[in-house]
Design a protein around this motif. Structure first.
Motif, mmCIF file in Angstrom:
data_model
loop_
_atom_site.group_PDB
_atom_site.id
_atom_site.type_symbol
_atom_site.label_atom_id
_atom_site.label_comp_id
_atom_site.label_asym_id
_atom_site.label_seq_id
_atom_site.Cartn_x
_atom_site.Cartn_y
_atom_site.Cartn_z
ATOM 1 N N GLY A 132 -9.493 -42.150 55.701
ATOM 2 C CA GLY A 132 -10.156 -42.304 56.990
ATOM 3 C C GLY A 132 -10.791 -43.678 57.062
ATOM 4 N N THR A 133 -11.137 -44.121 58.250
ATOM 5 C CA THR A 133 -11.796 -45.414 58.426
ATOM 6 C C THR A 133 -12.898 -45.276 59.460
ATOM 7 O OG1 THR A 133 -10.259 -46.133 60.150
ATOM 8 C CG2 THR A 133 -9.705 -46.718 57.878
ATOM 9 N N THR A 134 -13.847 -46.185 59.401
ATOM 10 C CA THR A 134 -14.844 -46.299 60.454
ATOM 11 C C THR A 134 -15.061 -47.773 60.754
ATOM 12 O OG1 THR A 134 -17.115 -45.835 61.123
ATOM 13 C CG2 THR A 134 -16.739 -46.195 58.782
ATOM 14 N N ASP A 135 -15.130 -48.100 62.030
ATOM 15 C CA ASP A 135 -15.381 -49.482 62.430
ATOM 16 C C ASP A 135 -16.569 -49.563 63.374
ATOM 17 O OD1 ASP A 135 -14.326 -48.338 64.658
ATOM 18 O OD2 ASP A 135 -12.610 -49.695 64.843
ATOM 19 N N ARG A 136 -17.419 -48.533 63.335
ATOM 20 C CA ARG A 136 -18.649 -48.562 64.109
ATOM 21 C C ARG A 136 -19.809 -48.146 63.217
ATOM 22 N NH1 ARG A 136 -20.763 -43.747 65.887
ATOM 23 N NH2 ARG A 136 -19.497 -41.867 65.616
ATOM 24 N N GLU A 137 -20.989 -48.564 63.576
ATOM 25 C CA GLU A 137 -22.144 -48.272 62.728
ATOM 26 C C GLU A 137 -22.510 -46.793 62.818
ATOM 27 O OE1 GLU A 137 -25.511 -51.086 61.342
ATOM 28 O OE2 GLU A 137 -26.098 -50.337 63.316
ATOM 29 N N MET A 138 -22.684 -46.193 61.651
ATOM 30 C CA MET A 138 -23.086 -44.800 61.562
ATOM 31 C C MET A 138 -24.078 -44.653 60.418
ATOM 32 S SD MET A 138 -19.703 -42.419 62.148
ATOM 33 C CE MET A 138 -18.602 -43.247 61.000
ATOM 34 N N ASN A 139 -25.006 -43.705 60.561
ATOM 35 C CA ASN A 139 -25.872 -43.392 59.433
ATOM 36 C C ASN A 139 -25.181 -42.383 58.522
ATOM 37 O OD1 ASN A 139 -26.301 -40.766 60.511
ATOM 38 N ND2 ASN A 139 -28.094 -41.463 61.657
ATOM 39 N N ASN A 140 -25.819 -42.074 57.427
ATOM 40 C CA ASN A 140 -25.167 -41.209 56.444
ATOM 41 C C ASN A 140 -24.897 -39.805 56.988
ATOM 42 O OD1 ASN A 140 -28.171 -41.698 55.858
ATOM 43 N ND2 ASN A 140 -27.886 -39.629 55.059
ATOM 44 N N THR A 141 -25.787 -39.297 57.838
ATOM 45 C CA THR A 141 -25.556 -37.973 58.421
ATOM 46 C C THR A 141 -24.315 -37.975 59.297
ATOM 47 O OG1 THR A 141 -27.923 -37.478 58.392
ATOM 48 C CG2 THR A 141 -26.557 -36.165 59.870
ATOM 49 N N GLU A 142 -24.152 -39.022 60.104
ATOM 50 C CA GLU A 142 -22.994 -39.118 60.988
ATOM 51 C C GLU A 142 -21.705 -39.297 60.198
ATOM 52 O OE1 GLU A 142 -25.010 -41.177 64.926
ATOM 53 O OE2 GLU A 142 -24.616 -42.417 63.151
ATOM 54 N N LEU A 143 -21.753 -40.133 59.164
ATOM 55 C CA LEU A 143 -20.538 -40.338 58.373
ATOM 56 C C LEU A 143 -20.188 -39.080 57.579
ATOM 57 C CD1 LEU A 143 -18.329 -42.355 57.700
ATOM 58 C CD2 LEU A 143 -19.644 -43.020 55.677
ATOM 59 N N ASN A 144 -21.191 -38.399 57.048
ATOM 60 C CA ASN A 144 -20.923 -37.141 56.347
ATOM 61 C C ASN A 144 -20.251 -36.130 57.266
ATOM 62 O OD1 ASN A 144 -22.073 -38.149 54.031
ATOM 63 N ND2 ASN A 144 -23.986 -37.020 54.222
ATOM 64 N N ARG A 145 -20.703 -36.102 58.519
ATOM 65 C CA ARG A 145 -20.093 -35.191 59.482
ATOM 66 C C ARG A 145 -18.635 -35.565 59.733
ATOM 67 N NH1 ARG A 145 -23.352 -36.086 63.597
ATOM 68 N NH2 ARG A 145 -24.946 -34.721 62.698
ATOM 69 N N TYR A 146 -18.368 -36.860 59.833
ATOM 70 C CA TYR A 146 -16.986 -37.316 60.037
ATOM 71 C C TYR A 146 -16.115 -36.969 58.832
ATOM 72 C CZ TYR A 146 -13.023 -40.515 60.118
ATOM 73 O OH TYR A 146 -11.757 -41.044 60.053
ATOM 74 N N ILE A 147 -16.631 -37.218 57.626
ATOM 75 C CA ILE A 147 -15.867 -36.881 56.423
ATOM 76 C C ILE A 147 -15.561 -35.388 56.394
ATOM 77 C CG2 ILE A 147 -15.958 -36.797 53.899
ATOM 78 C CD1 ILE A 147 -17.612 -39.387 54.017
ATOM 79 N N GLY A 148 -16.526 -34.593 56.833
ATOM 80 C CA GLY A 148 -16.300 -33.150 56.873
ATOM 81 C C GLY A 148 -15.135 -32.743 57.742
ATOM 82 N N THR A 149 -14.885 -33.502 58.822
ATOM 83 C CA THR A 149 -13.746 -33.180 59.694
ATOM 84 C C THR A 149 -12.413 -33.482 59.016
ATOM 85 O OG1 THR A 149 -13.640 -35.363 60.774
ATOM 86 C CG2 THR A 149 -15.143 -33.721 61.721
ATOM 87 N N LEU A 150 -12.426 -34.327 57.991
ATOM 88 C CA LEU A 150 -11.190 -34.659 57.280
ATOM 89 C C LEU A 150 -10.837 -33.624 56.213
ATOM 90 C CD1 LEU A 150 -11.839 -38.487 56.705
ATOM 91 C CD2 LEU A 150 -10.564 -37.417 58.577
ATOM 92 N N MET A 151 -11.814 -32.802 55.833
ATOM 93 C CA MET A 151 -11.585 -31.828 54.762
ATOM 94 C C MET A 151 -10.856 -30.612 55.316
ATOM 95 S SD MET A 151 -15.341 -31.926 52.961
ATOM 96 C CE MET A 151 -16.019 -33.446 52.282
ATOM 97 N N PRO A 152 -9.748 -30.220 54.705
ATOM 98 C CA PRO A 152 -8.973 -29.094 55.232
ATOM 99 C C PRO A 152 -9.603 -27.731 55.005
ATOM 100 C CG PRO A 152 -7.962 -29.952 53.240
ATOM 101 C CD PRO A 152 -9.056 -30.903 53.601
ATOM 102 N N SER A 153 -10.564 -27.631 54.077
ATOM 103 C CA SER A 153 -11.197 -26.340 53.803
ATOM 104 C C SER A 153 -12.584 -26.572 53.247
ATOM 105 C CB SER A 153 -10.371 -25.527 52.797
ATOM 106 O OG SER A 153 -11.101 -24.387 52.360
ATOM 107 N N ARG A 154 -13.523 -25.712 53.602
ATOM 108 C CA ARG A 154 -14.875 -25.787 53.049
ATOM 109 C C ARG A 154 -14.978 -25.039 51.729
ATOM 110 N NH1 ARG A 154 -17.682 -29.651 55.654
ATOM 111 N NH2 ARG A 154 -19.686 -28.581 55.407
ATOM 112 N N ASN A 155 -13.881 -24.497 51.246
ATOM 113 C CA ASN A 155 -13.900 -23.723 50.010
ATOM 114 C C ASN A 155 -13.266 -24.464 48.842
ATOM 115 O OD1 ASN A 155 -15.148 -21.520 51.284
ATOM 116 N ND2 ASN A 155 -13.166 -20.785 52.026
ATOM 117 N N LEU A 156 -12.839 -25.710 49.064
ATOM 118 C CA LEU A 156 -12.256 -26.522 48.008
ATOM 119 C C LEU A 156 -13.283 -27.540 47.531
ATOM 120 C CD1 LEU A 156 -8.709 -27.045 49.547
ATOM 121 C CD2 LEU A 156 -9.415 -25.359 47.837
ATOM 122 N N MET A 157 -12.893 -28.354 46.564
ATOM 123 C CA MET A 157 -13.756 -29.380 46.010
ATOM 124 C C MET A 157 -13.132 -30.751 46.252
ATOM 125 S SD MET A 157 -14.896 -27.723 42.359
ATOM 126 C CE MET A 157 -15.770 -26.153 42.285
#
Length: 261
Positions: free
Chosen positions: A112-137
């Motif tokens: 994934g990439t980001t080209d706009r300013e985000m704080n850690n909460t916002e980026l963590n939320r974005y990374i979460g959308t890339l994860m296919p399951s909340r039950n994996l590591m």
């Protein structure tokens, strides 16, 4: 030793397919390897028997600490850095030992990439959308330019060791502006409680390897994100007397929340 294994593969379209029938397989490369447990560290067990040389056999990316709780560990591209309480990052000799660390042989599965300013909460939320399951590591690597970065480290302790929550009450913190570097770490599901840190656990090293620490907060301007979906979790217990005879039945959830603030 305990080994939990999840076998998956990622399709180019982002879907998940089963590579083999789920089950026990030979210890492979897509495995998170961990020495000791987070509860043992919380309880003040800061002395381990695993060397950095042995740790690097199990991974080239990860985080942890060192014997006597002497600073924060950042493992990046096979190099182990020790960010001490002075905020300076030092390269570590192979003979140094660790009481707690989590590492993996990093293989990028999702980008994934980001080209706009985000704080850690916002980026963590974005990374979460890339994860296919909340039950994996997931192992995570973020290479970026940061307008702000706040980290911490911890000073070396002497026996009798205080609990980690006591140490972090007066932890040194470091603030940086306009810094480039790499965040490494993991996102783990809630079921790892008592074993590791649920959610995001991240450490930072700047681009020239001179400073970093445990990530508290940041603002990212732009960056590249890589995520490694792991197919297994391997937990090794230290063979120290402190660990073998400790009472680890206490619920330390509140203390974990305190140190991760």
């Amino acid at each position: 030793m305990i080994c939990f294994l999840f076998l998956i593969s990622v399709c180019s379209s982002g879907c998940i397919g089963t590579e083999k029938e789920p089950g026990i397989k030979e210890y492979g490369t897509d495995v998170i390897y961990q020495i000791s447990t987070i509860d043992a560290l919380l309880a003040g067990m800061y002395e381990g028997d695993l060397t950095v040389a042995e740790l690097k056999q199990h991974g080239d990316l990860g985080l942890g600490t060192f014997n006597d709780l002497d600073g924060e560990m950042v493992l990046l591209d096979g190099i182990v850095y020790q960010v001490k309480a002075d905020g300076v990052a030092y390269r570590v000799k192979d003979s140094v030992k660790t009481p707690f660390a989590t590492v993996t042989k990093f293989e990028n599965d999702i980008s994934g990439t980001t080209d706009r300013e985000m704080n850690n909460t916002e980026l963590n939320r974005y990374i979460g959308t890339l994860m296919p399951s909340r039950n994996l590591m997931y192992a995570i690597r973020i290479d970026g330019d940061f307008s702000y970065m706040k980290t911490r480290s911890v000073p070396a302790q002497e026996k009798p060791y205080p609990r980690l929550a006591e140490v972090t009450k007066d932890q040194p913190t470091f603030e940086f502006e306009n810094v480039s570097g790499t965040i490494v770490g993991f996102w783990l599901s809630e079921y790892v409680g008592n074993v590791n840190v649920p959610g995001y656990h991240l450490h930072f090293i700047n681009s020239n390897g001179s400073t970093g620490g445990h990530v508290l907060e940041y603002m990212i301007r732009s960056g590249n994100i890589e995520i490694d979906i792991t197919d297994g979790f391997y937990l090794q217990f230290p063979a120290t007397a402190d660990f073998l005879y400790a009472d680890l039945s206490e619920d330390l959830t509140e203390e974990l929340v305190q140190i991760e603030k």
